[in-house]
Scaffold this active site. Sequence first.
Site, PDB file in Angstrom:
ATOM      1  N   ASP A  89      16.520  21.808  22.693  1.00 57.56           N
ATOM      2  CA  ASP A  89      15.845  22.924  22.119  1.00 57.56           C
ATOM      3  C   ASP A  89      17.028  23.808  21.162  1.00 57.56           C
ATOM      4  O   ASP A  89      16.823  24.240  20.228  1.00 57.56           O
ATOM      5  CB  ASP A  89      15.069  23.966  23.039  1.00 57.56           C
TER       6      ASP A  89
ATOM      7  N   GLU B 265       7.432  23.262  29.676  1.00 61.72           N
ATOM      8  CA  GLU B 265       6.606  22.663  28.729  1.00 61.72           C
ATOM      9  C   GLU B 265       5.685  23.667  28.425  1.00 61.72           C
ATOM     10  O   GLU B 265       5.036  23.779  27.409  1.00 61.72           O
ATOM     11  CB  GLU B 265       6.142  21.391  28.993  1.00 61.72           C
TER      12      GLU B 265
ATOM     13  N   GLY C 101       9.785  -0.079   1.875  1.00 60.48           N
ATOM     14  CA  GLY C 101       9.128  -1.036   1.103  1.00 60.48           C
ATOM     15  C   GLY C 101       9.832  -1.518  -0.135  1.00 60.48           C
ATOM     16  O   GLY C 101       8.820  -2.233  -0.990  1.00 60.48           O
ATOM     17  N   LYS C 102      10.834  -1.372  -0.277  1.00 62.61           N
ATOM     18  CA  LYS C 102      11.646  -1.689  -1.175  1.00 62.61           C
ATOM     19  C   LYS C 102      11.780  -3.271  -1.424  1.00 62.61           C
ATOM     20  O   LYS C 102      11.398  -3.836  -2.494  1.00 62.61           O
ATOM     21  CB  LYS C 102      13.207  -1.133  -1.520  1.00 62.61           C
ATOM     22  N   THR C 103      12.151  -3.959  -0.560  1.00 64.96           N
ATOM     23  CA  THR C 103      12.087  -5.524  -0.509  1.00 64.96           C
ATOM     24  C   THR C 103      10.860  -6.025  -0.777  1.00 64.96           C
ATOM     25  O   THR C 103      10.624  -6.844  -1.426  1.00 64.96           O
ATOM     26  CB  THR C 103      12.879  -6.190   0.624  1.00 64.96           C
ATOM     27  N   LEU C 104      10.005  -5.286  -0.001  1.00 68.71           N
ATOM     28  CA  LEU C 104       8.306  -5.800  -0.272  1.00 68.71           C
ATOM     29  C   LEU C 104       7.888  -5.832  -1.820  1.00 68.71           C
ATOM     30  O   LEU C 104       7.086  -6.497  -2.128  1.00 68.71           O
ATOM     31  CB  LEU C 104       7.282  -4.966   1.053  1.00 68.71           C
TER      32      LEU C 104
ATOM     33  N   ALA D 144       0.641  -1.176   0.071  1.00 67.63           N
ATOM     34  CA  ALA D 144       0.153  -0.100   0.101  1.00 67.63           C
ATOM     35  C   ALA D 144       0.627   1.332  -0.019  1.00 67.63           C
ATOM     36  O   ALA D 144       2.010   1.137   0.745  1.00 67.63           O
ATOM     37  CB  ALA D 144      -0.981   0.158   1.214  1.00 67.63           C
TER      38      ALA D 144
ATOM     39  N   HIS E 180       6.666  26.210  26.028  1.00 71.37           N
ATOM     40  CA  HIS E 180       6.583  25.819  24.467  1.00 71.37           C
ATOM     41  C   HIS E 180       4.930  25.907  24.260  1.00 71.37           C
ATOM     42  O   HIS E 180       4.959  26.429  22.979  1.00 71.37           O
ATOM     43  CB  HIS E 180       6.885  24.372  24.518  1.00 71.37           C
TER      44      HIS E 180
END
Length: 534
Positions: free
Chosen positions: A420, A345, A123-126, A81, A348
């Site tokens: 950061d 936090e 996904g090259k091998t797939l 896919a 940010h």
Amino acid sequence: MYRISLHTRHTLRWPLSSCVQEQCRQWPHQSVLIGASPHTTMHLSVSSRSLAFSPLDMIRKAKPTIITDPTQLDTSFADVAGMEEAKNEVVEFVDYLKYPQRYSELGARTPKGALLYGPPGTGKTLLARALAAEACVPFLSIAGSDFVEVYAGTGAARVRDLFSQSRKHAPCIMYIDEIDAVGKTRRSSISEGHNEQENTLNQLLVEMDGITPLESVVILASTNRVDILDQALLRPGRFDRQISIDLPTLAERKAIFELYLGQVLLDPDRGVTDYSARLAALTPGNSGADIANIVNEAALHAARYKKSGVREDDFEYAVERIIAGMEKKNHVMSCEERRIVAYHEAGHALVGWCLEHTDPIMKVSITPRTKGALGFSQYLPSDQKLYTTEQLFDRMSMALGGRAAEAITFNRITTGARDDLEKVTEMAYRQVAEFGMSPVIGHISLPPQAGGKRSYSQKLSRMIDEEVKELVNRAYLRAKQILEEHTEQLEKVAVSLLEKEVVNYKDLVDLIGPMAHEKRLHQHSELAEMWTNR
């Protein structure tokens, strides 16, 4: 066939002598003790009368994985896919292997090979496995590192043997994984002497397009280092097609999620499409392997707690684990450190909430994580490829919001902003030295070179450093100004984090009101319903 066991401190590099061969003729199916040297003893067990044998014959043989029955591959194009363009590129190979006469009648020559390249996990091998299964032909697979050997001539011999096996199985598909192990660019330095890798590459080039034609054999190879491959390997006649398999886009990630979500048992109240769009929006820059890992982590989490199906909180856990690591529940922070992390936090979150060109924030947490973060903020990033100066400046200001919040609240700063600062410094240097976004330096690009070498003068280097320093200072002052104008909201977010440890999008809306700017590149209107606290 002779079976040999070697008890030696040295490697045997020569064929059997005529004397040993004579002993084998006289005593077939017997054991012969051979003293190859004062430190070498070889035990030879004869199981055949054939004497054409060399101890190097076995290591010179290529040992590919050969699959003659396509059903053993258990992969088809339907299982791949998010790579529609790549599939369209290779589907012609399937048609050629099934109906070669159609092309020969027209005088067409099908491409001899295709090179699949792209980031890891895309996904090259797939895709190569799916191509072999769809074509219904034998599939020979081998890794590029299998050609690398310390014995001189072994790599070239294995290449010859591999192509010899391929011709016997024709029509077939030969797949070489990680071809950069053997296909690196050759160097012209005479002082390097003998280079086994170059000899192996030369043999590969000859076999792919040499005197002996290679008929009905399609060569596929994959790599994520196409930049280091030899140009002779990439020319037409060898790898005629170079197929780029990039990281999936939003629509492609949605299709990949739907594929893997269909393989797990979901909550009966929700379907695949209820999760795929939201998960795809949360995972820009993730490969197909990353997506498979997220779905699997969610399923493991649901099984660990004996649930009847995988639910929203399981996917939330999986995404957070991939981004920031697992929660360190045993990690204890002092009250003072916890306050500093909460205000950091909150800084940010508030700066990003007030700026126009930042990613919408989904969740803020002060729970320590295994990847070293004492707290983290989760955003809804976009698939944006191009950035303006204003957009980059807003992102730098948001990244410095935590340091500014510490300075305003406690009148001192801590080491918590190291990550950061690294990101901001890199962004600033790239703007000034690579993207030509500084009016002082001008429209030039000076990317960093290998080994730390510079292609410009020390005077220009000092100018770049001054511009970077000035740019970072301006971003910090802007973040500090925003927080000073919204001190009350900063206090509310920090206090809420200290009480609940996790604050999501809906909580932020209740605490500080809606975002000041519409995020045009994001579908943030769905954030209120996307995730809730567990």
